[in-house]
Design an enzyme around this catalytic site. Structure first.
Site, PDB file in Angstrom:
ATOM      1  N   GLU A  28      14.744  33.444  16.428  1.00  0.00           N
ATOM      2  CA  GLU A  28      15.442  33.571  17.713  1.00  0.00           C
ATOM      3  C   GLU A  28      14.602  34.377  18.718  1.00  0.00           C
ATOM      4  OE1 GLU A  28      18.196  31.916  18.338  1.00  0.00           O
ATOM      5  OE2 GLU A  28      19.387  31.747  16.486  1.00  0.00           O
ATOM      6  N   LYS A  79      17.814  37.173  27.442  1.00  0.00           N
ATOM      7  CA  LYS A  79      19.195  36.711  27.239  1.00  0.00           C
ATOM      8  C   LYS A  79      20.107  37.261  28.341  1.00  0.00           C
ATOM      9  CE  LYS A  79      22.845  35.446  24.286  1.00  0.00           C
ATOM     10  NZ  LYS A  79      23.356  35.132  22.975  1.00  0.00           N
ATOM     11  N   ASN A 138      20.175  27.194  23.457  1.00  0.00           N
ATOM     12  CA  ASN A 138      20.448  26.360  22.283  1.00  0.00           C
ATOM     13  C   ASN A 138      19.205  25.612  21.813  1.00  0.00           C
ATOM     14  OD1 ASN A 138      23.124  27.159  22.493  1.00  0.00           O
ATOM     15  ND2 ASN A 138      23.614  25.486  23.898  1.00  0.00           N
ATOM     16  N   HIS A 177      20.823  30.343   9.187  1.00  0.00           N
ATOM     17  CA  HIS A 177      20.889  29.854  10.565  1.00  0.00           C
ATOM     18  C   HIS A 177      19.519  29.925  11.253  1.00  0.00           C
ATOM     19  CE1 HIS A 177      22.497  29.131  14.567  1.00  0.00           C
ATOM     20  NE2 HIS A 177      21.945  30.257  14.977  1.00  0.00           N
ATOM     21  N   LYS A 206      29.711  35.651  23.458  1.00  0.00           N
ATOM     22  CA  LYS A 206      30.273  34.543  22.680  1.00  0.00           C
ATOM     23  C   LYS A 206      30.826  35.124  21.382  1.00  0.00           C
ATOM     24  CE  LYS A 206      27.639  30.488  24.144  1.00  0.00           C
ATOM     25  NZ  LYS A 206      26.700  29.433  23.707  1.00  0.00           N
ATOM     26  N   ARG A 228      46.125  41.008  23.674  1.00  0.00           N
ATOM     27  CA  ARG A 228      45.599  40.186  24.788  1.00  0.00           C
ATOM     28  C   ARG A 228      44.253  40.700  25.320  1.00  0.00           C
ATOM     29  NH1 ARG A 228      51.131  40.124  26.322  1.00  0.00           N
ATOM     30  NH2 ARG A 228      52.069  38.207  25.582  1.00  0.00           N
ATOM     31  N   HIS A 254      18.888  24.381  18.329  1.00  0.00           N
ATOM     32  CA  HIS A 254      20.184  24.553  17.671  1.00  0.00           C
ATOM     33  C   HIS A 254      20.877  23.227  17.348  1.00  0.00           C
ATOM     34  CE1 HIS A 254      19.529  28.708  18.598  1.00  0.00           C
ATOM     35  NE2 HIS A 254      20.696  29.067  18.108  1.00  0.00           N
ATOM     36  N   HIS A 256      21.712  22.761  13.772  1.00  0.00           N
ATOM     37  CA  HIS A 256      23.114  22.593  13.373  1.00  0.00           C
ATOM     38  C   HIS A 256      23.243  21.418  12.396  1.00  0.00           C
ATOM     39  CE1 HIS A 256      27.521  22.535  14.051  1.00  0.00           C
ATOM     40  NE2 HIS A 256      27.356  21.243  13.864  1.00  0.00           N
ATOM     41  N   ARG A 289      22.446  28.351  30.594  1.00  0.00           N
ATOM     42  CA  ARG A 289      22.633  29.079  29.317  1.00  0.00           C
ATOM     43  C   ARG A 289      22.377  28.153  28.130  1.00  0.00           C
ATOM     44  NH1 ARG A 289      27.160  33.591  27.397  1.00  0.00           N
ATOM     45  NH2 ARG A 289      26.350  33.754  25.284  1.00  0.00           N
ATOM     46  N   GLU A 300      28.134  29.046  30.206  1.00  0.00           N
ATOM     47  CA  GLU A 300      27.316  27.898  29.806  1.00  0.00           C
ATOM     48  C   GLU A 300      27.678  26.624  30.561  1.00  0.00           C
ATOM     49  OE1 GLU A 300      26.098  27.894  25.608  1.00  0.00           O
ATOM     50  OE2 GLU A 300      26.273  25.726  25.661  1.00  0.00           O
TER      51      GLU A 300
HETATM   52  P1  NAD Z   1      25.038  38.114   8.866  1.00  0.00           P
HETATM   53  O1  NAD Z   1      25.928  38.854   9.754  1.00  0.00           O
HETATM   54  O2  NAD Z   1      25.658  37.318   7.763  1.00  0.00           O
HETATM   55  O3  NAD Z   1      23.981  39.136   8.235  1.00  0.00           O
HETATM   56  C1  NAD Z   1      23.056  38.670   7.282  1.00  0.00           C
HETATM   57  C2  NAD Z   1      23.108  39.513   6.002  1.00  0.00           C
HETATM   58  O4  NAD Z   1      22.447  40.743   6.244  1.00  0.00           O
HETATM   59  C3  NAD Z   1      24.531  39.873   5.561  1.00  0.00           C
HETATM   60  O5  NAD Z   1      24.603  39.799   4.167  1.00  0.00           O
HETATM   61  C4  NAD Z   1      24.673  41.331   5.999  1.00  0.00           C
HETATM   62  O6  NAD Z   1      25.567  42.041   5.159  1.00  0.00           O
HETATM   63  C5  NAD Z   1      23.271  41.845   5.828  1.00  0.00           C
HETATM   64  N1  NAD Z   1      22.885  42.967   6.690  1.00  0.00           N
HETATM   65  C6  NAD Z   1      23.245  43.167   7.979  1.00  0.00           C
HETATM   66  N2  NAD Z   1      22.581  44.222   8.474  1.00  0.00           N
HETATM   67  C7  NAD Z   1      21.808  44.710   7.482  1.00  0.00           C
HETATM   68  C8  NAD Z   1      20.882  45.766   7.396  1.00  0.00           C
HETATM   69  N3  NAD Z   1      20.576  46.528   8.452  1.00  0.00           N
HETATM   70  N4  NAD Z   1      20.276  45.989   6.222  1.00  0.00           N
HETATM   71  C9  NAD Z   1      20.534  45.165   5.134  1.00  0.00           C
HETATM   72  N5  NAD Z   1      21.370  44.138   5.161  1.00  0.00           N
HETATM   73  C10 NAD Z   1      22.005  43.911   6.337  1.00  0.00           C
HETATM   74  O7  NAD Z   1      24.086  37.083   9.635  1.00  0.00           O
HETATM   75  P2  NAD Z   1      23.326  37.133  11.037  1.00  0.00           P
HETATM   76  O8  NAD Z   1      22.121  36.336  10.827  1.00  0.00           O
HETATM   77  O9  NAD Z   1      23.221  38.511  11.577  1.00  0.00           O
HETATM   78  O10 NAD Z   1      24.328  36.345  11.997  1.00  0.00           O
HETATM   79  C11 NAD Z   1      24.635  34.987  11.783  1.00  0.00           C
HETATM   80  C12 NAD Z   1      25.904  34.679  12.530  1.00  0.00           C
HETATM   81  O11 NAD Z   1      25.688  34.909  13.920  1.00  0.00           O
HETATM   82  C13 NAD Z   1      26.356  33.241  12.406  1.00  0.00           C
HETATM   83  O12 NAD Z   1      27.726  33.213  12.123  1.00  0.00           O
HETATM   84  C14 NAD Z   1      26.085  32.647  13.776  1.00  0.00           C
HETATM   85  O13 NAD Z   1      26.984  31.624  14.113  1.00  0.00           O
HETATM   86  C15 NAD Z   1      26.262  33.848  14.654  1.00  0.00           C
HETATM   87  N6  NAD Z   1      25.578  33.775  15.947  1.00  0.00           N
HETATM   88  C16 NAD Z   1      26.295  34.060  17.057  1.00  0.00           C
HETATM   89  C17 NAD Z   1      25.699  34.023  18.306  1.00  0.00           C
HETATM   90  C18 NAD Z   1      26.476  34.414  19.510  1.00  0.00           C
HETATM   91  O14 NAD Z   1      25.963  34.243  20.625  1.00  0.00           O
HETATM   92  N7  NAD Z   1      27.669  34.948  19.360  1.00  0.00           N
HETATM   93  C19 NAD Z   1      24.333  33.727  18.404  1.00  0.00           C
HETATM   94  C20 NAD Z   1      23.620  33.447  17.250  1.00  0.00           C
HETATM   95  C21 NAD Z   1      24.253  33.475  16.013  1.00  0.00           C
HETATM   96  N1  GLY Z   2      23.281  31.957  21.201  1.00  0.00           N
HETATM   97  C1  GLY Z   2      23.439  31.118  22.342  1.00  0.00           C
HETATM   98  C2  GLY Z   2      24.201  31.750  23.443  1.00  0.00           C
HETATM   99  O1  GLY Z   2      24.592  32.891  23.347  1.00  0.00           O
HETATM  100  O2  GLY Z   2      24.458  31.117  24.421  1.00  0.00           O
END
Ligand code: NAD
Ligand code: GLY
Length: 368
Positions: free
Chosen positions: A187, A229, A247, A268, A145, A123, A250, A254, A243, A239
Site C-alpha cells: 500500500e 491519502k 483502489n 490483502h 472508511k 447515532r 484492488h 479483490h 479517491r 469517492e
Molecule cells: P489486521 O488488523 O488483521 O492485522 C494483521 C495482524 O497483525 C493481526 O493478527 C493483528 O493482531 C496483528 N498485529 C497488529 N498490530 C501488530 C503489531 N504491532 N505487532 C504484531 N502484530 C500485530 O490486518 P491489517 O492488514 O492491518 O488490515 C486489514 C484490514 O484493513 C482488512 O479488513 C481491510 O479490508 C481493511 N482496510 C481498510 C481500509 C480503509 O480505508 N478503511 C483500507 C485498507 C484496508
Molecule cells: N483504501 C481506499 C480508500 O480509503 O479509499
C-alpha cells in the site's frame, strides 16, 4: 526524532495525523485534547493487547481519562455483525455516553470495526485511530472508511465516519511479522505508482531500510503515504471521483482474495501487490504504458519478496477472476472502474476496457 503532523482537511471534521516514535506512551494527553467528554473505551485484539494495551491504558491514566476496554479475537473474521453486536454491547455496558471517546488500537480489522461501531453507537460518537500495522498506518486509519464483512463479501456494510485523531507510532511496527509488514508495504508503494514517481524511486532505494526498521525511513514512508491519502480524501471524501485512484490493484486483488477465501492464504496487501502488477500488465497490453514500467514494478516487488506471480498451489481460472471482479462494490451499471497507468506515477480511472483485452491479459497472467 520529531513527530510529524499532517491534517486531513475536511472543514469542521478535519483532524490531525501524528506520525513518529513513542506516540503510544504519549497518547493520553493527545486523546484528552481531542476529547469532548471525560471517558474513553479502548478496542484492541488479542495479539496487540499483550504487546501494547497496558502502555496505552497507563497513558490514559496519566492524562486523567477514565477508561474501559475490550479485547477481540484477531483476524479478518472479527469484522462481522456478530462481533459488532458484542462490541456495541461491551461499550454500552461500560455506560458509554455521546461524548465517550472510542479508541481503536490495532490493525485495519480493529480500526474498521471500531470505526463502524463509533459511527452507529448513539447515532455517532468520536473515535481515535491508533494503527499498529503498516497497512493501517498508511491506509485504513486515514480517510474515514469504516465497516465490516457480510456473507456476500468484504466491506459491504459500513459508513464514512472520520476519526478525531490518528496516532501512528512507528515503533510498534517492530513487533509486526515480516509478512504483515510486506503486505502493508504494497500500500505504501501504491502511492508512488498512483501519482508520485519520485516517491517510487525513493522507495526503490530505501525500501530495505523501511522494512528493516530504520526509524527515519519508516517515518518518511508513513508520512509521504498519509500525506498522499490525506490530499486525496480531502478532495473527494466520499469517492465520487479521484479517491477511487486509491483502489489501484484492488479490483484485481479483490478477485484474488475472493478466490482464496479472504484468509491467510493470501493477505490483502499481497493481493493488492499482485493486483498492481496486473493493472500495469493490462495497461501495457492496452498500449497505454511502457513495458519497462511494468517490469520495474515487478522487479521492485520481487526483490523485496512480494508476490508478482500467482502462487502455484491452486488452479487459477481467468473466467472465475473476471466473475469475482464483477462482484466488486466499485462496479457501476455492470462496468468495472479500472485504475490503469500511462506509466509509473501516472494512473487514471477508466470504465473503457474491452472484455477481450481483459480476458487475454488474464489468461496470459494465469498461464492458461
Ligand atoms: P489486521 O488488523 O488483521 O492485522 C494483521 C495482524 O497483525 C493481526 O493478527 C493483528 O493482531 C496483528 N498485529 C497488529 N498490530 C501488530 C503489531 N504491532 N505487532 C504484531 N502484530 C500485530 O490486518 P491489517 O492488514 O492491518 O488490515 C486489514 C484490514 O484493513 C482488512 O479488513 C481491510 O479490508 C481493511 N482496510 C481498510 C481500509 C480503509 O480505508 N478503511 C483500507 C485498507 C484496508
Ligand atoms: N483504501 C481506499 C480508500 O480509503 O479509499
Amino acid at each position: 526524532m520529531t513527530v510529524q503532523e499532517l491534517t486531513v482537511a475536511l472543514g469542521e471534521r478535519s483532524y490531525p495525523i501524528r506520525i513518529g516514535r513513542g506516540l503510544l506512551d504519549r497518547a493520553g494527553a493527545q486523546i484528552k485534547a481531542a476529547m469532548r467528554g471525560h471517558n474513553a473505551f479502548v478496542v484492541t485484539d488479542d495479539v496487540v493487547a499483550p504487546l501494547y494495551l497496558d502502555r496505552l491504558l497507563a497513558s490514559l491514566d496519566g492524562a486523567g481519562i477514565a477508561h474501559a476496554h475490550t479485547v477481540l479475537a484477531h483476524g479478518e473474521q472479527t469484522k462481522d455483525f456478530a462481533h459488532l453486536e458484542d462490541l456495541l454491547d461491551a461499550i454500552l455496558e461500560a455506560r458509554a455516553e455521546r461524548k465517550t471517546m472510542v479508541v481503536a488500537l490495532g490493525g485495519g480489522v480493529i480500526g474498521d470495526l471500531t470505526g463502524f461501531a463509533a459511527a452507529v453507537l448513539l447515532r455517532g460518537v468520536d473515535f481515535v485511530q491508533i494503527p499498529t500495522t503498516l497497512l493501517a498506518q498508511v491506509d485504513s486509519s486515514v480517510g474515514g472508511k469504516t465497516g465490516l464483512n457480510t456473507r456476500q463479501g468484504k466491506n459491504l456494510v459500513g459508513a464514512f465516519h472520520q476519526p478525531r485523531l490518528v496516532l501512528a507510532d512507528t515503533d510498534v511496527l517492530d513487533t509486526l511479522p515480516r509478512r504483515q509488514l510486506l503486505a502493508g508495504y504494497a500500500e505504501v508503494a501504491k502511492y508512488g505508482v498512483i501519482d508520485d514517481e519520485p516517491f517510487f524511486a525513493w522507495l526503490e532505494a530505501n525500501a530495505p531500510r523501511v522494512l528493516d526498521g530504520d526509524p527515519a525511513a519508516r517515518a518518511e514512508a508513513v508520512a509521504v503515504s498519509c500525506r498522499a491519502k490525506a490530499r486525496i480524501v480531502g478532495a473527494d471524501e466520499r469517492e465520487s471521483g479521484q479517491r477511487a485512484l486509491l483502489n489501484l490493484g484492488h479490483t484485481f486483488g479483490h478477485a484474488l482474495e475472493a478466490e482464496t477465501g479472504f484468509c491467510d492464504e493470501m493477505l490483502h496487501g499481497e493481493a493488492v501487490a499482485l493486483g498492481m502488477v496486473m493493472a500495469l500488465r493490462l495497461s501495457v497490453h492496452l498500449g497505454l504504458a511502457p513495458a519497462a514500467d511494468a517490469e520495474r514494478l515487478e522487479r521492485h516487488f520481487a526483490a523485496l519478496g512480494l508476490p508478482v506471480r500467482l502462487p502455484g498451489n491452486r488452479a487459477w481460472d481467468a473466467g472465475r477472476l473476471i466473475h469475482h471482479m464483477g462482484g466488486d462494490k466499485k462496479v457501476e451499471a455492470g462496468r468495472v472502474t479500472f485504475v490503469l497507468a500511462r506509466g509509473l506515477g501516472a494512473c487514471f480511472l477508466t470504465r473503457e476496457v474491452a472484455d477481450e483485452a481483459l480476458e487475454t491479459m488474464l489468461r496470459d497472467f494465469v498461464g492458461e
